[in-house]
Design an enzyme around this catalytic site. Structure first.
Site, mmCIF file in Angstrom:
data_model
loop_
_atom_site.group_PDB
_atom_site.id
_atom_site.type_symbol
_atom_site.label_atom_id
_atom_site.label_comp_id
_atom_site.label_asym_id
_atom_site.label_seq_id
_atom_site.Cartn_x
_atom_site.Cartn_y
_atom_site.Cartn_z
ATOM 1 N NE ARG A 109 -4.235 -2.269 0.605
ATOM 2 C CZ ARG A 109 -4.053 -2.921 -0.638
ATOM 3 N NH1 ARG A 109 -3.180 -3.809 -0.617
ATOM 4 N NH2 ARG A 109 -4.832 -3.917 0.257
ATOM 5 C CB SER A 152 -9.009 -1.316 4.355
ATOM 6 O OG SER A 152 -9.394 -2.570 4.142
ATOM 7 C CD GLU A 174 -5.792 0.382 2.714
ATOM 8 O OE1 GLU A 174 -5.864 -0.441 2.787
ATOM 9 O OE2 GLU A 174 -6.401 1.243 2.126
HETATM 10 C C1 LIG Z 1 -15.612 0.464 -0.585
HETATM 11 C C2 LIG Z 1 -13.524 0.303 -0.979
HETATM 12 C C3 LIG Z 1 -13.227 -0.679 -0.623
HETATM 13 C C4 LIG Z 1 -11.808 -0.337 -1.431
HETATM 14 N N1 LIG Z 1 -11.214 -1.767 -1.397
HETATM 15 C C5 LIG Z 1 -9.400 -1.165 -2.043
HETATM 16 C C6 LIG Z 1 -9.326 -2.831 -2.034
HETATM 17 O O1 LIG Z 1 -9.485 -3.521 -2.058
HETATM 18 N N2 LIG Z 1 -7.641 -2.509 -2.435
HETATM 19 C C7 LIG Z 1 -7.017 -1.424 -2.278
HETATM 20 O O2 LIG Z 1 -5.553 -1.426 -2.520
HETATM 21 N N3 LIG Z 1 -7.335 -0.164 -1.772
HETATM 22 C C8 LIG Z 1 -8.451 -0.646 -1.958
HETATM 23 N N4 LIG Z 1 -9.876 1.132 -1.716
HETATM 24 C C9 LIG Z 1 -9.211 2.061 -1.444
HETATM 25 C C10 LIG Z 1 -9.169 3.018 -2.915
HETATM 26 O O3 LIG Z 1 -10.164 2.387 -4.138
HETATM 27 C C11 LIG Z 1 -7.709 3.444 -3.598
HETATM 28 O O4 LIG Z 1 -7.142 2.992 -3.228
HETATM 29 C C12 LIG Z 1 -8.084 3.767 -5.311
HETATM 30 O O5 LIG Z 1 -7.151 3.910 -5.870
HETATM 31 C C13 LIG Z 1 -8.485 5.064 -5.057
HETATM 32 O O6 LIG Z 1 -8.343 6.187 -6.656
HETATM 33 P P1 LIG Z 1 -9.145 6.784 -6.549
HETATM 34 O O7 LIG Z 1 -9.361 7.142 -7.744
HETATM 35 O O8 LIG Z 1 -10.601 7.020 -5.789
HETATM 36 O O9 LIG Z 1 -8.302 7.915 -6.114
HETATM 37 P P2 LIG Z 1 -8.152 9.275 -4.622
HETATM 38 O O10 LIG Z 1 -8.582 8.485 -3.701
HETATM 39 O O11 LIG Z 1 -9.497 10.839 -5.301
HETATM 40 O O12 LIG Z 1 -6.660 9.966 -4.233
HETATM 41 C C14 LIG Z 1 -6.418 9.020 -3.953
HETATM 42 C C15 LIG Z 1 -4.504 9.573 -3.492
HETATM 43 O O13 LIG Z 1 -4.194 8.826 -4.928
HETATM 44 C C16 LIG Z 1 -3.745 10.296 -5.600
HETATM 45 N N5 LIG Z 1 -3.669 10.401 -6.726
HETATM 46 C C17 LIG Z 1 -5.509 10.611 -7.166
HETATM 47 N N6 LIG Z 1 -5.110 10.507 -8.435
HETATM 48 C C18 LIG Z 1 -3.852 10.753 -8.757
HETATM 49 C C19 LIG Z 1 -3.431 10.914 -9.948
HETATM 50 N N7 LIG Z 1 -3.206 10.164 -11.253
HETATM 51 N N8 LIG Z 1 -1.935 10.983 -9.781
HETATM 52 C C20 LIG Z 1 -1.072 11.283 -8.846
HETATM 53 N N9 LIG Z 1 -1.652 11.372 -7.570
HETATM 54 C C21 LIG Z 1 -3.447 10.664 -7.740
HETATM 55 C C22 LIG Z 1 -4.804 12.378 -4.700
HETATM 56 O O14 LIG Z 1 -3.709 12.965 -4.289
HETATM 57 C C23 LIG Z 1 -4.682 11.266 -3.229
HETATM 58 O O15 LIG Z 1 -3.013 11.475 -2.426
HETATM 59 C C24 LIG Z 1 -11.013 0.980 -1.634
HETATM 60 C C25 LIG Z 1 -11.945 2.308 -1.278
HETATM 61 C C26 LIG Z 1 -13.284 1.916 -1.635
HETATM 62 C C27 LIG Z 1 -14.444 2.829 -0.831
#
Ligand SMILES: Cc1cc2nc3c(=O)[nH]c(=O)nc-3n(C[C@H](O)[C@H](O)[C@H](O)COP(=O)(O)OP(=O)(O)OC[C@H]3O[C@@H](n4cnc5c(N)ncnc54)[C@H](O)[C@@H]3O)c2cc1C
Length: 370
Positions: A177, A255, A353
Site C-alpha cells: 500500500r 479499509s 490507510e
Molecule cells: C469500498 C472500497 C473498497 C476498496 N478496496 C480496496 C482494495 O481492495 N485494495 C486497495 O488497495 N484499495 C482499496 N480501496 C481504496 C481505493 O479505492 C484505492 O486506493 C483507489 O486506488 C483510490 O483511487 P481514487 O481514484 O479514488 O483516488 P483518490 O481517493 O482521488 O486519491 C487517493 C490519493 O491518490 C492521489 N492521486 C489521485 N489521483 C492521482 C494521480 N492521477 N496522480 C497522482 N496522485 C493521484 C491523491 O492525491 C490522493 O493522495 C477501496 C476503497 C473503497 C471505498
C-alpha cells in the site's frame, strides 16, 4: 475568487466547488478552485500560468475518484482532477499484451474491459473503486495481486519542476500500500499507466479465501470445466459485494486501517491470551495482524463515535451515517477512539490507510491525531 480562464483555455475551471459528492466517504467539503484536465496539454497550459506570484499560488492537490481521501470542510487549494481518457494497445505477442491507460479511466471498467478482450492479470483487482491514475499511488492490492505485479511504467508530471517523467515500476518504489507517489504527496500527477497482461486463460490465482469455491460455482453455471480469469473476476465481484458496503449506499473509504506489522514476541504473547488471533508471518520474523480481527475482538464491530461507525459485517470499514454533513473532525473522533481502544487492549497502534488532506491542500495528519 475570479480566475483568468485564458491561463488554460481548454481546461474546465470551477471556483468554490462542492466536493462533498466527489469523495466516497461523503464528507462535507468546499474547495477554492477545481481544474478538470481532459488532456496532458491542458496540464501544461495550466502549469505555465501557475507561478508563485499568480493569484493561483495555493497548494495543488490531485483528486481522482475520491475513494481513498479524507477531505477538509474548506479546501483552500487548487484541486487538479485528471480526466484524460483512452486505452491503447501498444504491443501484442502470442502470450502477452502491453496496454497504456489514461489516468481518468475508471479502474473497475478497465478490469472488465481487459478481461473481456482476453487480456488477463487484473481480474483479482476487480471492483476496487477509483480511477486508473490513482491506482499506483497506494499500489492497490486484493486477493493475492498488487498493481506492481502488472504495471510496467507510469507517465507522470512532476509538479514542483513542471516536467514530464517516464517512471519504470522500479522507479515507483512500490511497497505494501505504498509507492514514491504516496511518500512524496502533492508532487506528482500520474497521467498514463502502462501494463503488461497475459493471454493464457488457464492461468488463474484463486487460492484466496472462498474465491476458488465461488469461481468454480460460476464456471459450472457457464458450462466450463476449468476455471478462467472471467470466473475469478465474477467470484471476486460477488464476494466483495457481499462483504463490503457500497459507498453509493453507505459512504465509506474501504479499509480504514492498515494491517499492523508487529514483532514476533508481541504476537506470541498475544497468542497465549487470544489463541484465535489472526496473523500472517512475514519473511523478516515479524507478523502482519488482521486489523479487522483486533477491532472486532475489542467489541467495536458496529461501534465507533456517531456518525462514523464501523460496518456491522466488516469492522475494518468506517462508514458515514451522516452523508454530506459529517466532517473530518467526526472521522478523527471515531478513528482516535478505535486506535485508543486497540492500544489499551493489545498494545498495538493502528495506522490509517486513507489520505488525510489538510485545509491548505497538503497531506498530513489530523490536528488531534493520537
Ligand atoms: C469500498 C472500497 C473498497 C476498496 N478496496 C480496496 C482494495 O481492495 N485494495 C486497495 O488497495 N484499495 C482499496 N480501496 C481504496 C481505493 O479505492 C484505492 O486506493 C483507489 O486506488 C483510490 O483511487 P481514487 O481514484 O479514488 O483516488 P483518490 O481517493 O482521488 O486519491 C487517493 C490519493 O491518490 C492521489 N492521486 C489521485 N489521483 C492521482 C494521480 N492521477 N496522480 C497522482 N496522485 C493521484 C491523491 O492525491 C490522493 O493522495 C477501496 C476503497 C473503497 C471505498
Amino acid at each position: 475568487m475570479t480566475t483568468d480562464l485564458h491561463h488554460a483555455p481548454n481546461a474546465q475551471y470551477d471556483c468554490l466547488h462542492d466536493l462533498s459528492y466527489a469523495n466516497t466517504m461523503a464528507l462535507a467539503c468546499i474547495a477554492d478552485t477545481v481544474v478538470t484536465l481532459t488532456s496532458e496539454a491542458q496540464l501544461d497550459h495550466f502549469m505555465a500560468s501557475y507561478t508563485d506570484d499568480s493569484e493561483l499560488n495555493s497548494s495543488l492537490f490531485v483528486l481522482s475518484g475520491g475513494s481513498n481521501v479524507l477531505l477538509p470542510t474548506q479546501l483552500q487549494a487548487t484541486v487538479l482532477r485528471p480526466d484524460m481518457r483512452g486505452i491503447t494497445l501498444i504491443n501484442q505477442t502470442q502470450d502477452h499484451v502491453d496496454i497504456e491507460v489514461m489516468a481518468g479511466e475508471n479502474w473497475h471498467d478497465l478490469v472488465i474491459h481487459t478481461v473481456n478482450q482476453g487480456w488477463y492479470g487484473l481480474e483479482n483487482l476487480a471492483l476496487i473503486p477509483g480511477l486508473t491514475g490513482a491506482a499506483p499511488v497506494q499500489n492497490i492490492g486484493a486477493y493475492g495481486v498488487q498493481l506492481e505485479d502488472r504495471l510496467q511504467y507510469v507517465r507522470a508530471y512532476h509538479l514542483p519542476t513542471k516536467t514530464w517523467h517516464h517512471l519504470t515500476a522500479a522507479d515507483c518504489k512500490f511497497g505494501y500500500r505504498d509507492s514514491i507517489f504516496k511518500r512524496t504527496p502533492n508532487t506528482w500527477l500520474i497521467s498514463r499507466v502502462g501494463f503488461r497482461l497475459h493471454t493464457d486463460a488457464t492461468k488463474v490465482l484463486a487460492s484466496y479465501g472462498d474465491v476458488q469455491t465461488v469461481a468454480q460455482r460460476y464456471a459450472k453455471l457457464q458450462g466450463r470445466g476449468q476455471l478462467t480469469p472471467i470466473d475469478v473476476m465474477h467470484a471476486i465481484i460477488n464476494i466483495r459485494q457481499q462483504k463490503l458496503p457500497n459507498p453509493a449506499q453507505l459512504p465509506n473509504c474501504g479499509s480504514f486501517f492498515q494491517n499492523p506489522i508487529i514483532n514476533l514476541s508481541l504476537f506470541t504473547s498475544l497468542q497465549s491470551i487470544y489463541p484465535n488471533i489472526v496473523g500472517y508471518p512475514m519473511p523478516d520474523a515479524t507478523v502482519k495482524v488482521a486489523a479487522g480481527w483486533l477491532i472486532e475482538q475489542a467489541g467495536l464491530k458496529g461501534g465507533g463515535i456517531k456518525p462514523i461507525i464501523t460496518h456491522k459485517k466488516q469492522a475494518l470499514v468506517l462508514t458515514n451515517h451522516s452523508p454530506y454533513q459529517a466532517t473530518q473532525a467526526d472521522v478523527l473522533a471515531a478513528q482516535n477512539h478505535i486506535i485508543n481502544c486497540i492500544y489499551e487492549k493489545f498494545a498495538i497502534t493502528l495506522a490509517r490507510e486513507p489520505v488525510w488532506v489538510n485545509a491548505d491542500g497538503t497531506v498530513g495528519y489530523g490536528e488531534h491525531e493520537v
